[in-house]
Design a protein around this motif. Structure first.
Motif, PDB file in Angstrom:
ATOM      1  N   CYS A  38       9.753  12.538   1.394  1.00 55.80           N
ATOM      2  CA  CYS A  38       9.712  11.589   0.279  1.00 55.80           C
ATOM      3  C   CYS A  38      10.057  12.347  -0.998  1.00 55.80           C
ATOM      4  CB  CYS A  38       8.320  10.969   0.157  1.00 55.80           C
ATOM      5  SG  CYS A  38       8.109   9.906  -1.298  1.00 55.80           S
ATOM      6  N   THR A  39      11.141  11.950  -1.636  1.00 53.05           N
ATOM      7  CA  THR A  39      11.604  12.685  -2.818  1.00 53.05           C
ATOM      8  C   THR A  39      10.681  12.474  -4.012  1.00 53.05           C
ATOM      9  OG1 THR A  39      13.046  10.805  -3.387  1.00 53.05           O
ATOM     10  CG2 THR A  39      14.011  12.603  -2.091  1.00 53.05           C
ATOM     11  N   ARG A  40      10.015  11.328  -4.083  1.00 54.03           N
ATOM     12  CA  ARG A  40       9.171  11.043  -5.245  1.00 54.03           C
ATOM     13  C   ARG A  40       7.954  11.960  -5.290  1.00 54.03           C
ATOM     14  NH1 ARG A  40       9.201   4.476  -4.848  1.00 54.03           N
ATOM     15  NH2 ARG A  40      11.011   4.573  -3.471  1.00 54.03           N
ATOM     16  N   ARG A  41       7.330  12.132  -4.128  1.00 56.61           N
ATOM     17  CA  ARG A  41       6.134  12.987  -4.080  1.00 56.61           C
ATOM     18  C   ARG A  41       6.481  14.432  -3.721  1.00 56.61           C
ATOM     19  NH1 ARG A  41       0.659  10.143  -2.205  1.00 56.61           N
ATOM     20  NH2 ARG A  41       0.265  12.322  -1.643  1.00 56.61           N
ATOM     21  N   ARG A  42       7.711  14.635  -3.287  1.00 58.80           N
ATOM     22  CA  ARG A  42       8.136  15.949  -2.809  1.00 58.80           C
ATOM     23  C   ARG A  42       7.179  16.457  -1.716  1.00 58.80           C
ATOM     24  NH1 ARG A  42       9.750  15.237  -7.878  1.00 58.80           N
ATOM     25  NH2 ARG A  42      11.785  16.028  -8.548  1.00 58.80           N
ATOM     26  N   TRP A  51       0.826  -1.197   0.000  1.00 54.95           N
ATOM     27  CA  TRP A  51       0.000   0.000   0.000  1.00 54.95           C
ATOM     28  C   TRP A  51       0.867   1.256   0.000  1.00 54.95           C
ATOM     29  CZ3 TRP A  51      -3.267  -1.557   4.903  1.00 54.95           C
ATOM     30  CH2 TRP A  51      -4.033  -2.696   4.603  1.00 54.95           C
ATOM     31  N   PHE A  52       1.884   1.270   0.845  1.00 51.60           N
ATOM     32  CA  PHE A  52       2.721   2.472   0.938  1.00 51.60           C
ATOM     33  C   PHE A  52       3.610   2.615  -0.292  1.00 51.60           C
ATOM     34  CE2 PHE A  52       6.436   4.945   2.396  1.00 51.60           C
ATOM     35  CZ  PHE A  52       5.775   6.103   2.764  1.00 51.60           C
ATOM     36  N   GLU A  53       4.110   1.499  -0.790  1.00 51.76           N
ATOM     37  CA  GLU A  53       4.943   1.578  -1.989  1.00 51.76           C
ATOM     38  C   GLU A  53       4.171   2.205  -3.142  1.00 51.76           C
ATOM     39  OE1 GLU A  53       6.310  -2.404  -2.555  1.00 51.76           O
ATOM     40  OE2 GLU A  53       7.971  -2.184  -1.114  1.00 51.76           O
ATOM     41  N   GLU A  54       2.877   1.887  -3.243  1.00 50.13           N
ATOM     42  CA  GLU A  54       2.037   2.499  -4.263  1.00 50.13           C
ATOM     43  C   GLU A  54       1.741   3.954  -3.910  1.00 50.13           C
ATOM     44  OE1 GLU A  54      -2.255   1.841  -6.581  1.00 50.13           O
ATOM     45  OE2 GLU A  54      -1.580   0.416  -5.048  1.00 50.13           O
ATOM     46  N   SER A  55       1.422   4.213  -2.653  1.00 48.97           N
ATOM     47  CA  SER A  55       1.039   5.561  -2.237  1.00 48.97           C
ATOM     48  C   SER A  55       2.154   6.574  -2.483  1.00 48.97           C
ATOM     49  CB  SER A  55       0.654   5.555  -0.757  1.00 48.97           C
ATOM     50  OG  SER A  55       0.161   6.804  -0.350  1.00 48.97           O
ATOM     51  N   ARG A 105       1.414  11.389  -6.696  1.00 49.64           N
ATOM     52  CA  ARG A 105       0.333  12.053  -5.962  1.00 49.64           C
ATOM     53  C   ARG A 105      -1.050  11.714  -6.503  1.00 49.64           C
ATOM     54  NH1 ARG A 105       1.994  18.158  -4.104  1.00 49.64           N
ATOM     55  NH2 ARG A 105       4.200  17.793  -3.647  1.00 49.64           N
ATOM     56  N   ASP A 106      -1.126  10.881  -7.562  1.00 49.06           N
ATOM     57  CA  ASP A 106      -2.433  10.634  -8.179  1.00 49.06           C
ATOM     58  C   ASP A 106      -2.702   9.152  -8.411  1.00 49.06           C
ATOM     59  OD1 ASP A 106      -0.596  10.179 -10.168  1.00 49.06           O
ATOM     60  OD2 ASP A 106      -1.418  11.653 -11.575  1.00 49.06           O
ATOM     61  N   ASN A 107      -2.006   8.277  -7.709  1.00 45.55           N
ATOM     62  CA  ASN A 107      -2.259   6.842  -7.855  1.00 45.55           C
ATOM     63  C   ASN A 107      -3.477   6.446  -7.006  1.00 45.55           C
ATOM     64  OD1 ASN A 107      -1.285   5.529  -5.139  1.00 45.55           O
ATOM     65  ND2 ASN A 107       0.323   6.999  -5.702  1.00 45.55           N
ATOM     66  N   PRO A 108      -4.028   5.244  -7.204  1.00 42.34           N
ATOM     67  CA  PRO A 108      -5.247   4.841  -6.480  1.00 42.34           C
ATOM     68  C   PRO A 108      -5.116   4.868  -4.958  1.00 42.34           C
ATOM     69  CG  PRO A 108      -4.886   3.402  -8.365  1.00 42.34           C
ATOM     70  CD  PRO A 108      -3.669   4.272  -8.270  1.00 42.34           C
ATOM     71  N   ARG A 109      -3.903   4.719  -4.424  1.00 45.30           N
ATOM     72  CA  ARG A 109      -3.721   4.744  -2.971  1.00 45.30           C
ATOM     73  C   ARG A 109      -2.933   5.989  -2.529  1.00 45.30           C
ATOM     74  NH1 ARG A 109      -3.304  -1.117  -3.646  1.00 45.30           N
ATOM     75  NH2 ARG A 109      -5.054  -2.092  -2.522  1.00 45.30           N
ATOM     76  N   ALA A 110      -2.985   7.022  -3.313  1.00 42.81           N
ATOM     77  CA  ALA A 110      -2.232   8.243  -2.997  1.00 42.81           C
ATOM     78  C   ALA A 110      -2.641   8.829  -1.655  1.00 42.81           C
ATOM     79  CB  ALA A 110      -2.414   9.276  -4.112  1.00 42.81           C
ATOM     80  N   ASP A 111      -3.913   8.630  -1.278  1.00 42.61           N
ATOM     81  CA  ASP A 111      -4.443   9.225  -0.050  1.00 42.61           C
ATOM     82  C   ASP A 111      -4.601   8.192   1.075  1.00 42.61           C
ATOM     83  OD1 ASP A 111      -5.458  11.479   1.390  1.00 42.61           O
ATOM     84  OD2 ASP A 111      -7.499  10.717   1.105  1.00 42.61           O
ATOM     85  N   TRP A 112      -3.921   7.054   0.950  1.00 40.04           N
ATOM     86  CA  TRP A 112      -4.036   6.017   1.985  1.00 40.04           C
ATOM     87  C   TRP A 112      -3.128   6.303   3.183  1.00 40.04           C
ATOM     88  CZ3 TRP A 112      -5.520   0.326   1.437  1.00 40.04           C
ATOM     89  CH2 TRP A 112      -6.656   0.196   0.637  1.00 40.04           C
TER      90      TRP A 112
END
Length: 550
Positions: free
Chosen positions: A156-160, A113-117, A121-128
């Protein structure tokens, strides 16, 4: 499934098992589920009602299982799902309930879940999980602190963006404001209920929700130590108003209760640590939420009669129909043999440990015992090079972490390696001083700590009136802890000497001729209208109420 809960958990005794340190069945130095199953006859012999098993789920073990990477599978170091099913069956055959840990406030950073999140910022679990933008200067979103010290935010560098971590950086907080997250967690609870578990111990459950405003917590006046220095852990520098114990949690817990009500005789016990513990316990155990809750109050360094009167009195004032679960030890704090016996000689210290249990057993509420407490184990002094707990490693040397209470159970002392826990070097060393307290050595000694515990639990079963009796704490103003337990037809008076000197208690009217039902082994005597109580002495008096017709 449906049905009425028999409320077996009221006044129950729950035995906590820390699986890494209980028994190693496969010889890799780490305890496992098969090891627990192999020792269930021993557990049953104690006289407990249920076992609570600390996390055994798949995990990278950054926090030894409290960082879950798969809520529906067993980590290979503990076995597999078949091993768990075998444990459930064996426990139920012996009349033991099985409660398992559930960590609903956070997961591992290696959970899918976290790896996806964190991938965008716009993946299905972005707000998990709980994400927040940095301040304009790039700093953390607010002043919230981790329980383990330092900021509760990690970059988190990916989502900044920053993500919230109330514990280790490897334990990102789930966003339970998201309905999808709630549904997933409830489904995971159902998975284990279908496998036959009898309930859940909900870890740090008041951390499940945060204030979405991300408002700063207010500063807390610092309590200086004996050297005039502020606390080591920055978590203690603020009042935790906005980062936990939010009102939304009460609604979610009702949903948890609705699920468990579909499975008769199941139970929830919540771990609640808060600045306003008693109010939170009361709120969480009423209106069809948790069945019971415990706090950190009796896990503190303080154990004077005055402290206990104050703590129990506060709890009694607010909890009303709610139900406490009293714990004086677990896998997170130094063992009470050491923690609560400072200033007492070894003989007095050994006598005080059964007194602690007698007090727990006679209070209004249920009881949680931690493995090894029945053997009178001391806190182990672990060398820095042997530490594995990141909490202790981070705050060494002022705080040594939790390894000292997590050392392996000493089963035998007959020349076997590691006191019979494992044939190979265990994950934590067995302290030298624990060998002479091995269970095998205590079995045949009627005066041993182990057999004192068994006798006390048997005594507890013989007085079912304690299960529902109301409680009144007496302000003695001295080192005697005294309280009444009352039902419509009977009355108990409990007195225990927590001080360093002998003392006496003038018995109230009606108790001068009461029946002395004190379990064997406790010093003290009742003469006329006075109870004489030496250090670690205790008395339990019983009488029928006038006009009860019995």
């Amino acid at each position: 499934m449906s049905g009425n809960n028999t409320e077996w958990w009221r006044n129950s005794v729950i035995y906590q098992i820390y699986p890494r340190s209980f028994c190693d069945a496969n010889g890799d130095g780490i305890g496992d589920l098969a090891g627990i199953t192999s020792k269930l006859d021993y557990v049953k012999s104690l006289g407990v009602d249920a076992i609570w098993i600390s996390p055994f789920f798949k995990s990278p073990m950054a926090d030894f299982g409290y960082d879950v990477a798969d809520y529906r599978d067993v980590d290979p170091i503990f076995g597999n799902l078949q091993d768990f099913d075998n444990l459930i069956e064996a426990a139920h055959q012996r009349g033991l309930k099985v409660i398992i840990d559930q960590i609903l406030s956070h997961s591992s950073d290696q959970h899918p879940w976290f790896e996806e999140s964190r991938s965008s910022r716009d993946n299905p679990r972005a707000d998990w999980y709980v994400w927040a933008d940095p301040r304009p200067d790039g700093s953390v979103p607010n002043n919230w602190m981790s329980n383990f010290g330092g900021s509760a935010w990690r970059w988190c560098t990916r989502r900044r963006q920053y993500y919230l971590t109330n514990f280790l950086k490897e334990q990102p907080d789930l966003n339970l404001h998201n309905p999808e997250v709630q549904e997933q967690l409830l489904a995971d609870l159902k998975f284990w209920l279908e496998r036959g578990v009898d309930g859940f111990r909900l870890d740090a459950i008041n951390h499940a929700f945060h204030n979405r405003s991300l408002q700063d917590n207010p500063a807390r006046p610092l309590e200086l130590d004996e050297n005039g220095l502020p606390p080591v852990n920055t978590y203690q520098y603020q009042w935790h108003i906005h980062d936990k114990s939010q009102p939304e949690n009460l609604v979610f817990l009702q949903r948890v209760r609705q699920l468990l009500d579909q499975y008769p005789d199941t139970v929830t016990v919540g771990e609640v640590g808060d600045d306003n513990t008693h109010k939170v316990m009361a709120d969480y155990t009423t209106e069809n939420r948790l069945h019971m809750a415990y706090s950190f109050d009796l896990l503190s360094e303080e154990c004077s009669a005055e402290f206990l009167r104050e703590t129990l009195g506060k709890n009694q004032q607010v909890i009303e129909e709610g139900w406490p679960c009293w714990s004086i030890s677990n896998h997170d704090v130094p063992r009470p043999m050491t923690r609560w016996n400072k200033g007492f000689d070894p003989e007095q210290a050994a006598a005080r440990v059964p007194m602690f249990l007698l007090t727990q057993l006679t209070l209004r509420g249920s009881v949680c015992l931690y493995q090894g407490e029945e053997l009178g184990l001391e806190e182990a002094d672990i060398a820095f090079e042997d530490l594995v707990d990141p909490y202790g490693i981070n705050l060494w040397p002022e705080f040594k972490g939790r390894d000292g209470c997590r050392t392996p159970m000493p089963w035998v002392n007959g020349g076997e390696a590691n006191a019979g826990f494992s044939p190979v070097k265990p994950w934590l060393p067995v302290p030298d001083e624990h060998y002479h307290k091995a269970a095998s050595l205590q079995e045949d000694d009627s005066a041993s700590m182990l057999n004192r515990f068994r006798a006390l639990l048997q005594w507890h079963r013989e007085w079912p009136g304690l299960a529902t009796a109301e409680q009144e704490i007496v302000d003695t103003g001295n080192d005697l802890l005294v309280f009444y337990r009352r039902t419509e037809t009977e009355e108990f008076l409990v007195a225990a000497n927590f001080g360093h000197q002998a003392d006496t208690l003038e018995l109230p009217a009606g108790f001068a001729e009461a029946r002395d039902i004190t379990p064997a082994g406790f010093a003290g005597k009742v003469t006329g209208g006075t109870a004489a109580l030496p250090v670690a002495g205790a008395r339990v008096l019983y009488r029928k109420k006038t006009g009860s017709g019995q």
